[in-house]
Design a protein around this motif. Structure first.
Motif, mmCIF file in Angstrom:
data_model
loop_
_atom_site.group_PDB
_atom_site.id
_atom_site.type_symbol
_atom_site.label_atom_id
_atom_site.label_comp_id
_atom_site.label_asym_id
_atom_site.label_seq_id
_atom_site.Cartn_x
_atom_site.Cartn_y
_atom_site.Cartn_z
ATOM 1 N N LYS A 40 32.717 32.850 27.554
ATOM 2 C CA LYS A 40 33.345 32.871 28.887
ATOM 3 C C LYS A 40 32.836 31.711 29.754
ATOM 4 O O LYS A 40 33.629 30.972 30.338
ATOM 5 C CB LYS A 40 33.030 34.207 29.596
ATOM 6 C CG LYS A 40 33.486 35.426 28.821
ATOM 7 C CD LYS A 40 33.231 36.713 29.580
ATOM 8 C CE LYS A 40 31.759 37.042 29.803
ATOM 9 N NZ LYS A 40 31.003 37.309 28.556
ATOM 10 N N THR A 41 31.502 31.568 29.817
ATOM 11 C CA THR A 41 30.945 30.523 30.672
ATOM 12 C C THR A 41 31.322 29.136 30.158
ATOM 13 O O THR A 41 31.630 28.231 30.944
ATOM 14 C CB THR A 41 29.409 30.671 30.771
ATOM 15 O OG1 THR A 41 29.126 31.960 31.329
ATOM 16 C CG2 THR A 41 28.786 29.596 31.630
ATOM 17 N N THR A 42 31.328 28.985 28.856
ATOM 18 C CA THR A 42 31.724 27.699 28.279
ATOM 19 C C THR A 42 33.164 27.364 28.666
ATOM 20 O O THR A 42 33.464 26.238 29.087
ATOM 21 C CB THR A 42 31.575 27.752 26.751
ATOM 22 O OG1 THR A 42 30.248 28.150 26.435
ATOM 23 C CG2 THR A 42 31.878 26.411 26.122
ATOM 24 N N PRO A 97 29.388 30.101 40.085
ATOM 25 C CA PRO A 97 28.774 30.181 38.759
ATOM 26 C C PRO A 97 28.103 31.531 38.501
ATOM 27 O O PRO A 97 27.915 32.324 39.414
ATOM 28 C CB PRO A 97 27.721 29.069 38.779
ATOM 29 C CG PRO A 97 27.663 28.530 40.149
ATOM 30 C CD PRO A 97 28.718 29.176 40.973
ATOM 31 N N GLN A 98 27.761 31.718 37.249
ATOM 32 C CA GLN A 98 27.159 32.984 36.831
ATOM 33 C C GLN A 98 25.779 33.175 37.470
ATOM 34 O O GLN A 98 25.456 34.247 37.937
ATOM 35 C CB GLN A 98 27.032 32.974 35.305
ATOM 36 C CG GLN A 98 26.521 34.278 34.719
ATOM 37 C CD GLN A 98 26.721 34.333 33.205
ATOM 38 O OE1 GLN A 98 27.303 33.430 32.605
ATOM 39 N NE2 GLN A 98 26.247 35.374 32.589
ATOM 40 N N GLU A 99 24.965 32.091 37.479
ATOM 41 C CA GLU A 99 23.640 32.221 38.079
ATOM 42 C C GLU A 99 23.716 31.904 39.568
ATOM 43 O O GLU A 99 24.578 31.155 40.002
ATOM 44 C CB GLU A 99 22.620 31.326 37.365
ATOM 45 C CG GLU A 99 22.794 29.830 37.527
ATOM 46 C CD GLU A 99 23.801 29.216 36.551
ATOM 47 O OE1 GLU A 99 24.976 29.643 36.591
ATOM 48 O OE2 GLU A 99 23.440 28.312 35.780
ATOM 49 N N LEU A 155 35.426 32.634 39.238
ATOM 50 C CA LEU A 155 34.211 33.428 39.404
ATOM 51 C C LEU A 155 33.673 33.845 38.042
ATOM 52 O O LEU A 155 34.389 34.466 37.253
ATOM 53 C CB LEU A 155 34.483 34.679 40.240
ATOM 54 C CG LEU A 155 35.081 34.467 41.624
ATOM 55 C CD1 LEU A 155 36.465 35.092 41.685
ATOM 56 C CD2 LEU A 155 34.195 35.056 42.703
ATOM 57 N N ASP A 156 32.421 33.479 37.770
ATOM 58 C CA ASP A 156 31.824 33.808 36.478
ATOM 59 C C ASP A 156 30.884 35.004 36.644
ATOM 60 O O ASP A 156 29.790 34.867 37.188
ATOM 61 C CB ASP A 156 31.054 32.591 35.949
ATOM 62 C CG ASP A 156 30.769 32.700 34.459
ATOM 63 O OD1 ASP A 156 31.106 33.739 33.857
ATOM 64 O OD2 ASP A 156 30.198 31.737 33.898
ATOM 65 N N GLU A 157 31.336 36.160 36.232
ATOM 66 C CA GLU A 157 30.560 37.404 36.331
ATOM 67 C C GLU A 157 29.884 37.568 37.690
ATOM 68 O O GLU A 157 28.664 37.660 37.792
ATOM 69 C CB GLU A 157 29.500 37.455 35.217
ATOM 70 C CG GLU A 157 30.121 37.209 33.853
ATOM 71 C CD GLU A 157 29.370 37.902 32.730
ATOM 72 O OE1 GLU A 157 28.823 38.986 32.981
ATOM 73 O OE2 GLU A 157 29.346 37.360 31.616
ATOM 74 N N PRO A 158 30.699 37.657 38.750
ATOM 75 C CA PRO A 158 30.091 37.671 40.086
ATOM 76 C C PRO A 158 29.401 38.974 40.448
ATOM 77 O O PRO A 158 28.698 39.029 41.443
ATOM 78 C CB PRO A 158 31.278 37.418 41.010
ATOM 79 C CG PRO A 158 32.444 37.934 40.264
ATOM 80 C CD PRO A 158 32.163 37.715 38.814
#
Ligand SMILES: Nc1ncnc2c1ncn2[C@@H]1O[C@H](COP(=O)(O)OP(=O)(O)OP(=O)(O)O)[C@@H](O)[C@H]1O
Ligand SMILES: [Mg+2]
Lengths: 313, 398
Positions: A44-46, A84-86, A160-163
């Protein structure tokens, strides 16, 4: 027809021998929320990094609002809001200073910057804590600010990456409401998660991704229908269970009946409309039903069906 | 004629300053950093300056070889003088070492036969010992002479009275309330050598060392921010905005340089205002400072780009900051380093900058006098800055 905001085709990225993303194609239109659902390490993040333009792709193409997009294109990066995720924030700056910093990178300045900063603080509900350092924020507050940064430039595409990872249910609801509202204003939203409920609740369409490949895509209904699976009804009941089972088996909608220790288990094409008839039949067979549980197939089952593994490990 | 790629875009410059500005703001965000960046270096300049003789009353080591009345009165009279502190020692050897090591500014040896010689009306000699060209010792010498001649007057009065047969010498001396030494001759001598010129402000001796030490230490510890910015994904997030990798690197580089320069200016301005340190020719001092700050920020970027975690990086940064400082003569003055250590020092930017500042501060040199040092520092700066920015850029464009 709503306009297509994001179109990507044939995206591919390999890290050495690990193919993180293979032949990924996605289209998202104005006002649509698209959920990319997949377990840890699915890619997903990639995928998102290539779409946003911070990771060079090995193959494929991305267009934003019809314009070609890649890591070097600042014109299209203007149209994207990225969460981002982080937690990518400066803990020793205040909430407002963080917003102003990223706002400047988006080319805002002066009064416009301050106004937009205050608007965003309002949207994410942090106006009263804006002057405090992010270090002093709770996890949920930091997440909300983190999302706020993605809204500064009024993006056409919000990614949104895993917000909601690591956020309490209350903040999580606030975040989901926020996203829904933004989509309502015409933004296209790309949302990754490994929470099935979130994808079901929030997303107009869902793509199921595993091991770098998109396995299926569609609305929740589409995906569940594709599964071609019946609803499961579980009755906790006392009495002559065998007689009841026989009577139920004769109903057209019921495809299977199991007698269990404390009740019955049925497979039904569509449980909702047939429940009254099922209960009436068991009543006639002299069985008292103490509780009913209906389990419809969900994205979790779809995922299990498609990949042979559970969504969460 | 400028080609389009090299046109300077105002928006880009604003972004570079925004990125650099955050770095400077963060430098002062932690309460402790105000101490480390402002208080600590200036405190060291002060404390080390005191060691070289500023502020405290000068220390006079005294060896009283006999135990006569006249000698004791002389010691008491010196002790009573609050312009100086008397340290009584046993043995002239101890005194000699103390003066050589700087534990005392000067020494006075009172011979055992003083009383005998003086009471019989003879001429006694005391030995005054100091390091050459120690301004404090020169002042001290004047005061010691004054006290001795005062005492001598009293001894003479007692002797006159004894000559008139009005009691013993001792009684008469007691009556005058003091001793007399009919012309005690002070023989001045010097021991050891001094690397420092006459009359220099003692704070100016260590101020350049502290500047070099702290510019590097602060740059390197602030380099942890580069690592943090990357680890938190802030760099990637910046790259997701319409900001090119080059702009991000330029902003980081300017921020690193700004931090080094801020630290350098704090030591320079602080020591000039508080302790009257004269940094010499302004353009030459500015050139040295700027080049040394470029070197420090280049190293900081390189360290920040190469290392991944702040934990181990902190140790490496402190080690590099202190180690290079020590090796380069910013802790123990370069002049006091021996042959091999001197060779090692010449591989550090500190040693070159130290030599440059020494030339300006102690010998009033100008920009041409430090041309070799400026050249070497420029070389260091170009290499390290290029490596640092390249490496940082590589972390962004993946
Ligand atoms: N920089 C990298 N170098 C090597 N391999 C990588 C790198 N980044 C990701 N991978 C690999 O690519 C695959 C996909 O990773 P990715 O981070 O995209 O997954 P994800 O779906 O976002 O997972 P998660 O839900 O844990 O965030 C994984 O196998 C991961 O190990
Ligand atoms: Mg991920």
């Amino acid at each position: 027809m709503a306009e297509v905001v994001l179109r990507c085709e044939g995206l591919r990225k390999a890290y050495g021998t690990v193919v993180a993303i293979d032949d990924l194609g996605i289209e998202i239109t104005e006002g649509e929320t698209y959920g990319l659902l997949g377990p840890n390490g699915a890619g997903k993040t990639t995928a998102i990094s290539m779409i946003v333009g911070i990771l060079a792709r090995d193959a494929g193409s991305v267009t934003i609002d019809g314009q070609p997009h890649d890591v070097h294109r600042t014109a299209t990066k203007r149209l994207i809001g990225y969460v981002p995720q982080e937690l990518a924030l400066y803990p020793d700056l205040t909430g407002r200073e963080n917003l102003h910093f990223f706002g400047r990178l988006h080319g805002l300045s002066g009064r416009e910057l301050r106004r937009r900063g205050d608007e965003v603080l309002d949207v994410v509900g942090l106006s009263d804590r804006a002057g405090q350092r992010v270090r002093t924020y709770s996890g949920g507050m930091s997440r909300r600010l983190h999302i706020g940064v993605g809204l500064l430039n009024r993006p056409r595409l919000l990614v949104l990456d895993e917000p909601t990872v690591g956020v309490d249910p209350q903040s999580r609801n606030a975040i989901l409401d926020n996203v829904r509202q933004l989509a309502g204003q015409g933004m296209a939203v790309l949302y990754t998660t490994h929470y099935m409920e979130e994808a079901e609740r929030l997303c107009d369409r869902v793509g199921i991704i595993d091991s770098g490949r998109l396995r299926a895509e569609g609305t929740r209904r589409d995906l569940v229908t594709m599964l071609d699976r019946e609803d499961e009804v579980e009755l906790l009941a006392d009495g002559d269970l065998a007689a009841a089972a026989q009577a139920l088996a004769e109903l057209a909608e019921v495809s299977a009946v199991d007698v269990r220790e404390a009740g019955l288990r049925l497979l039904v094409a569509e449980a909702g409309p047939n429940l009254p008839q099922i209960l009436a039949t068991t009543g006639r067979a002299g069985v008292t039903v103490r509780s009913v549980q209906v389990r419809e197939p969900n994205l979790e089952s779809v995922f299990l069906h498609l990949t042979g593994k559970a969504l969460r490990d | 004629m400028t080609s389009p790629q090299f046109r300077i875009r105002p928006r880009r410059i604003r972004t570079v300053f925004a990125i650099a500005g955050v770095q400077l703001r963060l430098l002062f965000r932690q309460r402790l950093s105000v101490f480390w960046v402002i208080v600590a270096p200036l405190l060291f300049v002060f404390v080390l300056g005191l060691q070289f003789g500023g502020g405290q009353p000068p220390r006079l080591a005294v060896v009283n070889e006999g135990n006569g009345l006249v000698a004791q009165r002389l010691v008491d009279a010196l002790d009573a003088d609050d312009r100086l502190t008397v340290i009584e020692l046993v043995g002239a050897d101890q005194l000699r070492t103390d003066v050589q090591r700087g534990r005392a500014d000067a020494g006075l040896v009172i011979p055992a036969e003083l009383d005998a010689v003086v009471s019989s009306g003879g001429q006694a000699t005391v030995e005054y010992l100091a390091r050459p060209s120690n301004p404090t010792a020169a002042d001290l010498g004047v005061w010691v002479r004054a006290v001795i001649s005062q005492q001598a007057t009293l001894v003479r009065a007692a002797q006159v009275a004894t000559g008139e047969n009005a009691g013993t010498f001792r009684q008469n001396l007691d009556r005058t309330g003091t001793v007399e030494v009919p012309g005690v001759t002070v023989v001045a001598d010097t021991v050891g050598t001094t690397p420092f010129p006459d009359g220099i402000n003692p704070y100016a001796l260590m101020a350049p060392s502290m500047l070099l030490l702290y510019v590097f230490l602060t740059s390197l510890t602030a380099a942890l921010r580069v690592i943090e910015t990357r680890r938190r994904g802030i760099t990637r997030r910046m790259y997701a905005t319409p900001t090119t990798a080059g702009t991000i690197v330029a902003g980081e580089a300017l921020g690193r340089f700004g931090i080094a320069l801020t630290q350098g200016l704090i030591v320079m301005a602080g020591s000039a205002l508080l302790f009257g340190v004269d940094w010499g020719s302004p353009p030459a001092a500015a050139a040295l400072l700027v080049l040394f700050c470029l070197v420090a920020s280049g190293v900081a970027m390189l360290v920040g780009a190469v290392l991944r975690n702040e934990g181990p990086a902190l140790g490496i940064c402190l080690g590099l900051g202190l180690g290079l400082g020590a090796a380069g003569g910013a802790m123990v003055p370069l002049e006091l380093l021996g042959g091999p250590a001197r060779t090692v020092a010449s591989f550090t930017p500190h040693a070159w900058a130290y030599q440059g500042f020494t030339e300006l501060v102690r010998h009033g040199g100008g920009i041409t006098d430090i041309a070799p040092q400026l050249g070497v520092l420029a070389g260091f700066a170009v290499v390290l800055f290029t490596l640092g920015t390249r490496w940082l850029r590589r972390g962004i464009v993946r």
